[in-house]
Design a protein around this motif. Structure first.
Motif, PDB file in Angstrom:
ATOM      1  N   SER A 136       0.827  -1.202   0.000  1.00 29.00           N
ATOM      2  CA  SER A 136       0.000   0.000   0.000  1.00 29.00           C
ATOM      3  C   SER A 136       0.865   1.257   0.000  1.00 29.00           C
ATOM      4  O   SER A 136       0.564   2.238  -0.681  1.00 29.00           O
ATOM      5  CB  SER A 136      -0.907   0.020   1.228  1.00 29.00           C
ATOM      6  OG  SER A 136      -1.783  -1.060   1.180  1.00 29.00           O
ATOM      7  N   GLN A 137       1.931   1.192   0.808  1.00 22.99           N
ATOM      8  CA  GLN A 137       2.818   2.359   0.874  1.00 22.99           C
ATOM      9  C   GLN A 137       3.423   2.647  -0.500  1.00 22.99           C
ATOM     10  O   GLN A 137       3.543   3.804  -0.918  1.00 22.99           O
ATOM     11  CB  GLN A 137       3.922   2.104   1.902  1.00 22.99           C
ATOM     12  CG  GLN A 137       3.452   2.318   3.330  1.00 22.99           C
ATOM     13  CD  GLN A 137       4.521   1.964   4.340  1.00 22.99           C
ATOM     14  OE1 GLN A 137       5.415   1.176   4.042  1.00 22.99           O
ATOM     15  NE2 GLN A 137       4.418   2.539   5.536  1.00 22.99           N
ATOM     16  N   LYS A 138       3.803   1.583  -1.179  1.00 28.63           N
ATOM     17  CA  LYS A 138       4.409   1.776  -2.497  1.00 28.63           C
ATOM     18  C   LYS A 138       3.377   2.363  -3.464  1.00 28.63           C
ATOM     19  O   LYS A 138       3.660   3.333  -4.187  1.00 28.63           O
ATOM     20  CB  LYS A 138       4.936   0.427  -3.019  1.00 28.63           C
ATOM     21  CG  LYS A 138       5.707   0.543  -4.323  1.00 28.63           C
ATOM     22  CD  LYS A 138       6.310  -0.772  -4.740  1.00 28.63           C
ATOM     23  CE  LYS A 138       7.140  -0.629  -6.020  1.00 28.63           C
ATOM     24  NZ  LYS A 138       6.440   0.061  -7.071  1.00 28.63           N
ATOM     25  N   VAL A 139       2.162   1.752  -3.430  1.00 24.91           N
ATOM     26  CA  VAL A 139       1.099   2.245  -4.315  1.00 24.91           C
ATOM     27  C   VAL A 139       0.792   3.692  -3.990  1.00 24.91           C
ATOM     28  O   VAL A 139       0.647   4.550  -4.877  1.00 24.91           O
ATOM     29  CB  VAL A 139      -0.166   1.362  -4.159  1.00 24.91           C
ATOM     30  CG1 VAL A 139      -1.353   1.978  -4.877  1.00 24.91           C
ATOM     31  CG2 VAL A 139       0.099  -0.034  -4.690  1.00 24.91           C
ATOM     32  N   ASN A 140       0.729   3.983  -2.682  1.00 22.89           N
ATOM     33  CA  ASN A 140       0.423   5.337  -2.242  1.00 22.89           C
ATOM     34  C   ASN A 140       1.479   6.323  -2.729  1.00 22.89           C
ATOM     35  O   ASN A 140       1.175   7.433  -3.180  1.00 22.89           O
ATOM     36  CB  ASN A 140       0.336   5.343  -0.710  1.00 22.89           C
ATOM     37  CG  ASN A 140      -0.329   6.602  -0.191  1.00 22.89           C
ATOM     38  OD1 ASN A 140      -1.204   7.146  -0.873  1.00 22.89           O
ATOM     39  ND2 ASN A 140       0.083   7.050   0.966  1.00 22.89           N
ATOM     40  N   LYS A 141       2.731   5.883  -2.661  1.00 20.75           N
ATOM     41  CA  LYS A 141       3.828   6.767  -3.101  1.00 20.75           C
ATOM     42  C   LYS A 141       3.712   7.022  -4.607  1.00 20.75           C
ATOM     43  O   LYS A 141       3.867   8.173  -5.065  1.00 20.75           O
ATOM     44  CB  LYS A 141       5.173   6.107  -2.777  1.00 20.75           C
ATOM     45  CG  LYS A 141       6.374   6.977  -3.107  1.00 20.75           C
ATOM     46  CD  LYS A 141       7.662   6.328  -2.656  1.00 20.75           C
ATOM     47  CE  LYS A 141       8.866   7.199  -2.994  1.00 20.75           C
ATOM     48  NZ  LYS A 141       8.967   7.519  -4.401  1.00 20.75           N
ATOM     49  N   ASP A 142       3.386   5.953  -5.327  1.00 18.89           N
ATOM     50  CA  ASP A 142       3.228   6.105  -6.785  1.00 18.89           C
ATOM     51  C   ASP A 142       2.116   7.098  -7.102  1.00 18.89           C
ATOM     52  O   ASP A 142       2.259   7.971  -7.961  1.00 18.89           O
ATOM     53  CB  ASP A 142       2.907   4.749  -7.425  1.00 18.89           C
ATOM     54  CG  ASP A 142       4.107   3.804  -7.364  1.00 18.89           C
ATOM     55  OD1 ASP A 142       5.231   4.303  -7.074  1.00 18.89           O
ATOM     56  OD2 ASP A 142       3.922   2.599  -7.569  1.00 18.89           O
ATOM     57  N   ILE A 143       0.996   6.939  -6.366  1.00 15.83           N
ATOM     58  CA  ILE A 143      -0.143   7.830  -6.622  1.00 15.83           C
ATOM     59  C   ILE A 143       0.217   9.268  -6.269  1.00 15.83           C
ATOM     60  O   ILE A 143      -0.067  10.214  -7.014  1.00 15.83           O
ATOM     61  CB  ILE A 143      -1.372   7.358  -5.805  1.00 15.83           C
ATOM     62  CG1 ILE A 143      -1.881   6.024  -6.354  1.00 15.83           C
ATOM     63  CG2 ILE A 143      -2.477   8.398  -5.845  1.00 15.83           C
ATOM     64  CD1 ILE A 143      -2.943   5.373  -5.519  1.00 15.83           C
ATOM     65  N   THR A 144       0.879   9.419  -5.112  1.00 19.56           N
ATOM     66  CA  THR A 144       1.253  10.771  -4.680  1.00 19.56           C
ATOM     67  C   THR A 144       2.209  11.411  -5.692  1.00 19.56           C
ATOM     68  O   THR A 144       2.085  12.603  -6.023  1.00 19.56           O
ATOM     69  CB  THR A 144       1.916  10.717  -3.291  1.00 19.56           C
ATOM     70  OG1 THR A 144       1.060  10.001  -2.420  1.00 19.56           O
ATOM     71  CG2 THR A 144       2.146  12.116  -2.738  1.00 19.56           C
ATOM     72  N   ASP A 145       3.136  10.621  -6.168  1.00 21.25           N
ATOM     73  CA  ASP A 145       4.065  11.146  -7.178  1.00 21.25           C
ATOM     74  C   ASP A 145       3.296  11.595  -8.421  1.00 21.25           C
ATOM     75  O   ASP A 145       3.589  12.655  -9.001  1.00 21.25           O
ATOM     76  CB  ASP A 145       5.089  10.067  -7.561  1.00 21.25           C
ATOM     77  CG  ASP A 145       6.080   9.821  -6.430  1.00 21.25           C
ATOM     78  OD1 ASP A 145       6.104  10.649  -5.480  1.00 21.25           O
ATOM     79  OD2 ASP A 145       6.801   8.801  -6.484  1.00 21.25           O
TER      80      ASP A 145
END
Lengths: 215, 491
Positions: B221-230
């Motif tokens: 989730s953290q990775k997905v979240n980081k991707d989305i935030t980016d």
């Protein structure tokens, strides 16, 4: 009915009330059991009712049983008044067999089956299967009247001269459970020993009434 | 593992143990039912031998009544176990009686005692032993004092020595069965304890697996979240590229400020600016939604504004909005019920700084003009652009407004006035904004910008931001007439 639904229907009483009810039930049950045992003992401790038209036959009376050849054979004769429907008669079977085994050579044993006229379920073979193959069986109930018998099981001992030596119970009590009061055996011993012995005549009869087994 | 989780788990385990015990008790009671009915049946069977029906039915019935009455009245106590034990003794006495003292019937005491081991409670042996002692003492005594018809034994005689041996053997059996019951009970407890431990370990293992899975999920989730935030931050850069540069305002107005506070990284509110000859077109647009969906709508809105300004440069703002509405309906399929129902609120101004004239048309969006004499609100129409509205029926009135040099023009989205906060958790409201403007419109734009931001933050307090918020202040004075001053903020 499930317990929970029962409580729902009548409303669950308080624990104290239920405990009191349980104690009550236990007391009533225990009293009931005690009473039952006492009642049974009381009932069976009573002698059999004497019939209204009963004619007592005194000891020493000369007996005329007609058809019995042993009455002139020189052997004492032992008549077992027996009703296969009478619990007491059935209970005494081992005691009778023991007597036959012990005194069969010196005493002539026979069975008088005391059954109502309309009861044809038991045959001679049935009775013999119960009491012993070698014992002759008679269905002549008049022998009971002749001997003064009004209950089963009863023992009648007639000496070699055809006189009544003993008529009465096999035992002091209804059942042959006490060796000390095994009157039938004691009577045979007394007769064979030439001893007039005990006064058996005063003993009341116990057992099932005739011709049908009442108790 | 949290302590509360541990407590819950232990609670579950205890309930599980209780369930096992309840199930065990039910099973034992079922066996007891079988035992009781078998005993009563045996009594009836024995009654056929010497016709002892009355005592068989009476005693058997009373035992059944006593047992089931106690079980029903006190279901959560174990009193009925003791009743059954006593009943076992009574059945033995019954059988002895029924068989007129048959010695073998005494052996039923051993059968009963062995059966009682099932309760795993040595105390349950006691009632049966007591009944046996009472029965033997009473009936034995009565028989040996010569009472007739007492059936205790068929033995010719029983000496005290035989009687003592008899009692000792019975006692030995009862003690032995009591001991077995006690040992079984301890073994059972030990088994439950072991089951509890095993269950606890299994539970702990499940918890551990759950935690590991959660941990893995969290990392994903953290990775997905980081991707989305980016992605959103990149979108923010794109959106900022589309918005008018602050420098443009500075080039044309003597003073101006932009308070832009999107709800998320990107937002649906934006300011659009275009020079049309000597006139300036300024629009404050509030697209439906906020965040990424709002940002997408800003692209559509910017494109529409650019197209209308390019194709119909001389039309008054009201007509331009109408054209935009028509375009929007067509391109986004809004005439269909299954099309996109999103739209935008917009206030569009055509400003002639030289002649002091201003044309304004608004779709659900007003403007405020602060002069030296008054603060005036010019309302837009009561419907926005887009949504399931017939574009042919939509009209947007154009207001013709004269202004004096130096007057302040304020364009804003409803995010500012709809912000919840204050001591009573209410909206900031348009009246609040008017009061604010009344206080600050004479101040230099830098101070106005500061106070607008402070007022917003003070009002919001610790509250969540309600919506994207945009407020633009323009000093209606040509930049060439004074030194330019522009302030901008974007959270």
């Amino acid at each position: 009915m499930a317990l929970s639904s029962l409580w729902r229907r009548i409303g669950k009483p308080a624990v104290q009330l239920r405990s009191a009810a349980a104690v009550l039930v236990l007391l009533v049950s225990a009293s009931g059991v005690g009473t039952l045992f006492w009642y049974m003992d009381w009932i069976y401790s009573l002698p059999t009712d004497v019939p209204k038209d009963y004619n007592s036959v005194e000891t020493g009376s000369l007996m005329d049983l007609g058809d019995n050849p042993d009455s002139v054979s020189g052997k004492p004769m032992f008549l077992n008044f027996f009703n296969p429907r009478c619990a007491c008669s059935r209970f005494n079977v081992p005691a009778i067999k023991a007597l036959v085994a012990d005194y069969g050579g010196r005493v002539s044993f026979s069975v008088v089956a005391m059954l109502p006229d309309d009861d044809d379920q038991y045959t001679e073979q049935d009775i013999q299967r119960m009491l012993g193959e070698e014992v002759p069986v008679s269905f002549d109930r008049s022998k009971a009247t002749a001997c003064g018998v009004y209950s089963t099981p009863q023992a009648v001992l007639i000496d070699a001269e055809g006189r009544l030596f003993y008529r009465g119970n096999y035992n002091k009590a209804r059942y042959c459970s006490a060796e000390a009061t095994n009157y039938a055996r004691m009577a045979i011993e007394a007769l064979l020993g030439g001893n007039a012995g005990l006064d058996f005549a005063a003993l009341p009869s116990y057992g099932c009434s005739l011709p049908t087994c009442v108790k | 593992m949290f302590p509360s989780d541990l407590c819950e788990m232990i609670g579950r385990m205890r309930i599980k143990d209780l369930g096992v015990q309840v199930e065990w008790k039910k099973r034992v009671d079922r066996i007891a039912d079988l035992f009781l009915f078998t005993c009563s049946g045996l009594g009836l069977l024995l009654a056929t031998v010497y016709d002892t029906w009355l005592i068989a039915i009476g005693t058997g019935g009373l035992c059944l009544i006593a047992y089931y009455a106690v079980k029903v009245l006190l279901p959560h106590r174990s009193l009925h176990h003791y009743v059954l034990s006593a009943a076992g003794g009574i059945y033995m006495a019954l059988y002895i009686y029924q068989m007129h003292g048959m010695f073998e019937m005494h052996f039923f005491a051993f059968i009963g005692s062995a059966y009682l081991v099932v309760y795993q409670n040595w105390k349950v042996q006691i009632p049966m032993a007591v009944v046996l002692m009472l029965h033997h003492a009473l009936f034995g005594y009565l028989q040996f004092i010569g009472m007739e018809s007492v059936h205790f034994t068929q033995l010719d005689y029983m000496t005290l020595q035989v009687f003592v041996i008899h009692v000792l053997l019975a006692t030995f059996i009862f003690v032995l069965c009591g001991l077995w019951a006690h040992l079984f009970h301890r073994l059972g407890q030990s088994h439950i304890q072991q089951s509890f431990e095993i269950g606890r370990l299994e539970e702990a293992n499940i918890q551990k697996d759950d935690l590991l899975r959660l941990h893995a999920d969290l990392r994903t989730s953290q990775k997905v979240n980081k991707d989305i935030t980016d992605s959103i931050r990149y979108t923010q850069r794109l959106q900022q590229a589309l918005l008018p540069e602050v420098q443009l305002l500075r080039d044309h107005f003597a003073g101006s400020f932009v308070f832009n506070r999107p709800h998320s990284i990107v937002g649906g509110d934006f300011l659009w600016f275009r020079q049309m000859g000597r006139e300036l077109l300024v629009a404050c647009v509030d697209c439906t939604g906020h965040g990424v969906p709002g940002a997408f709508m800003t692209i559509v809105a910017t494109d529409l504004l650019n197209r209308v300004a390019r194709e119909q440069p001389d039309q008054p703002p009201g007509i331009m909005l109408q054209m935009m509405a028509a375009e929007m309906t067509q391109c986004m399929g809004m005439e269909r019920t299954d099309g996109v129902a999103d739209g935008m609120d917009i206030s569009l101004c055509r400003i002639d700084l030289v002649n002091g004239r201003l044309q304004f048309a608004g779709a659900m969006s007003p403007i405020i003009l602060a002069t030296s004499e008054s603060i005036k609100v010019f309302k837009g129409t009561r419907h926005g652009l887009g949504g399931h509205v017939d574009p042919n029926q939509e009209t947007f009135a154009t207001h013709e407004i004269d202004f004096a040099e130096g007057d302040m023009l304020y364009l804003f989205s409803d995010g500012y006035t709809h912000q919840f906060g204050g001591s009573k958790d209410k909206k900031f409201s348009r009246s609040g904004l008017l009061a604010l403007i009344k206080r600050i419109h004479n101040l230099p734009v830098e101070e106005q910008w500061t106070k607008v931001g402070k007022a917003f933050d003070d009002w919001k307090g610790a509250q969540h931001q309600t919506d994207d918020s945009l407020l633009v202040g323009l000093q209606l004075k040509s930049a060439s007439a004074a030194s330019p001053s522009v302030m901008s903020s974007a959270a």
